[in-house]
Design a protein around this motif. Sequence first.
Motif, PDB file in Angstrom:
ATOM      1  N   ASN A 186       0.420  -1.572  -6.369  1.00 51.89           N
ATOM      2  CA  ASN A 186       0.748  -0.703  -5.235  1.00 51.89           C
ATOM      3  C   ASN A 186       1.561  -1.416  -4.155  1.00 51.89           C
ATOM      4  N   ASP A 187       2.181  -2.521  -4.505  1.00 54.83           N
ATOM      5  CA  ASP A 187       3.002  -3.298  -3.567  1.00 54.83           C
ATOM      6  C   ASP A 187       4.465  -3.056  -3.953  1.00 54.83           C
ATOM      7  N   ALA A 188       5.113  -2.119  -3.274  1.00 58.32           N
ATOM      8  CA  ALA A 188       6.427  -1.632  -3.693  1.00 58.32           C
ATOM      9  C   ALA A 188       7.556  -2.536  -3.222  1.00 58.32           C
ATOM     10  N   TYR A 189       8.674  -2.484  -3.944  1.00 53.52           N
ATOM     11  CA  TYR A 189       9.908  -3.098  -3.470  1.00 53.52           C
ATOM     12  C   TYR A 189      11.022  -2.068  -3.558  1.00 53.52           C
ATOM     13  N   MET A 190      11.926  -2.137  -2.592  1.00 52.68           N
ATOM     14  CA  MET A 190      12.926  -1.094  -2.391  1.00 52.68           C
ATOM     15  C   MET A 190      14.293  -1.703  -2.130  1.00 52.68           C
ATOM     16  N   PHE A 191      15.340  -1.072  -2.689  1.00 45.78           N
ATOM     17  CA  PHE A 191      16.706  -1.508  -2.433  1.00 45.78           C
ATOM     18  C   PHE A 191      17.646  -0.330  -2.614  1.00 45.78           C
ATOM     19  N   ASN A 210       0.833  -1.208   0.000  1.00 44.26           N
ATOM     20  CA  ASN A 210       0.000   0.000   0.000  1.00 44.26           C
ATOM     21  C   ASN A 210       0.870   1.261   0.000  1.00 44.26           C
ATOM     22  N   TYR A 211       1.798   1.314  -0.956  1.00 45.62           N
ATOM     23  CA  TYR A 211       2.772   2.402  -0.952  1.00 45.62           C
ATOM     24  C   TYR A 211       2.101   3.767  -1.115  1.00 45.62           C
ATOM     25  N   PHE A 212       1.170   3.866  -2.034  1.00 39.88           N
ATOM     26  CA  PHE A 212       0.460   5.126  -2.249  1.00 39.88           C
ATOM     27  C   PHE A 212      -0.911   5.076  -1.581  1.00 39.88           C
ATOM     28  N   ASP A 213      -1.384   6.233  -1.134  1.00 44.30           N
ATOM     29  CA  ASP A 213      -2.745   6.258  -0.606  1.00 44.30           C
ATOM     30  C   ASP A 213      -3.729   6.283  -1.766  1.00 44.30           C
ATOM     31  N   SER A 214      -5.011   6.182  -1.467  1.00 43.42           N
ATOM     32  CA  SER A 214      -6.013   6.023  -2.522  1.00 43.42           C
ATOM     33  C   SER A 214      -6.089   7.237  -3.441  1.00 43.42           C
ATOM     34  N   SER A 215      -5.897   8.434  -2.905  1.00 45.21           N
ATOM     35  CA  SER A 215      -5.963   9.629  -3.752  1.00 45.21           C
ATOM     36  C   SER A 215      -4.766   9.702  -4.695  1.00 45.21           C
ATOM     37  N   GLU A 216      -3.581   9.354  -4.197  1.00 47.79           N
ATOM     38  CA  GLU A 216      -2.386   9.333  -5.049  1.00 47.79           C
ATOM     39  C   GLU A 216      -2.546   8.305  -6.158  1.00 47.79           C
ATOM     40  N   LEU A 217      -2.993   7.111  -5.788  1.00 43.13           N
ATOM     41  CA  LEU A 217      -3.150   6.041  -6.774  1.00 43.13           C
ATOM     42  C   LEU A 217      -4.173   6.434  -7.834  1.00 43.13           C
ATOM     43  N   SER A 218      -5.261   7.058  -7.411  1.00 46.90           N
ATOM     44  CA  SER A 218      -6.288   7.505  -8.360  1.00 46.90           C
ATOM     45  C   SER A 218      -5.724   8.530  -9.339  1.00 46.90           C
TER      46      SER A 218
END
Length: 212
Positions: free
Chosen positions: A170-175, A24-32
């Motif tokens: 919306n499921d992020a991965y980071m490195f 859930n990296y972004f909130d619903s407004s950002e994703l929209s």
Amino acid sequence: MIPFELYSITPDINEFGHIFRIPNYFDSSELSEYHTLIRLQEAKQPRISPENFPNLRLVDFISPSEKTQWFFDNWDKVCELTECDGMTKDDYYYNMVASSPVSIDSSIRGNAPMSDLYPSHTDMGSRKLLTILVPLSHMGDPTMFHGKGVLGNTGSSPRSRVWCHEWALNDAYMFRPSERSYHSYQNTRDYNRWIMNINVCSNRIPMHFQWY
């Protein structure tokens, strides 16, 4: 304390370095907002052209999300997360003085259907201090991680092995870029592949740089 969910998902720190999952990296407004931009683009061009290889950069500037801004503002916490379990700042900075972030580069990027493989690379040799990839479409090919490179006469090169974190919206991965962060991507499906590509950046290029 990190104010949102973050999980270590690396299969082997010694081989792949630290890789984290952030649901859930972004909130619903950002994703929209991002989905609206993608819909407008696909209304004009339903299928990204292969001429846009390696990707179509849809928007040149995206305001940092709340989570991205937290990583930028709390770089010491990022270092605590990633400079442990056998990895130190030297794995990321080629023995240079540790850099602090000065900017955030976020952009929506689309890959054409059935596109060619983008070769394995580490994201080192540039100003990138942190890479975050966030799927923006419901289905797609995940980024492929190849882990630590093989040292040869011409420098480091990637192994053929592959590990992937399952693609999910919306499921992020980071490195953090290192010699253990070789990765590649390809869209093998017959529709566009959309991600948000986020880099927390320094203003310095490592002294012993190569463009990976």
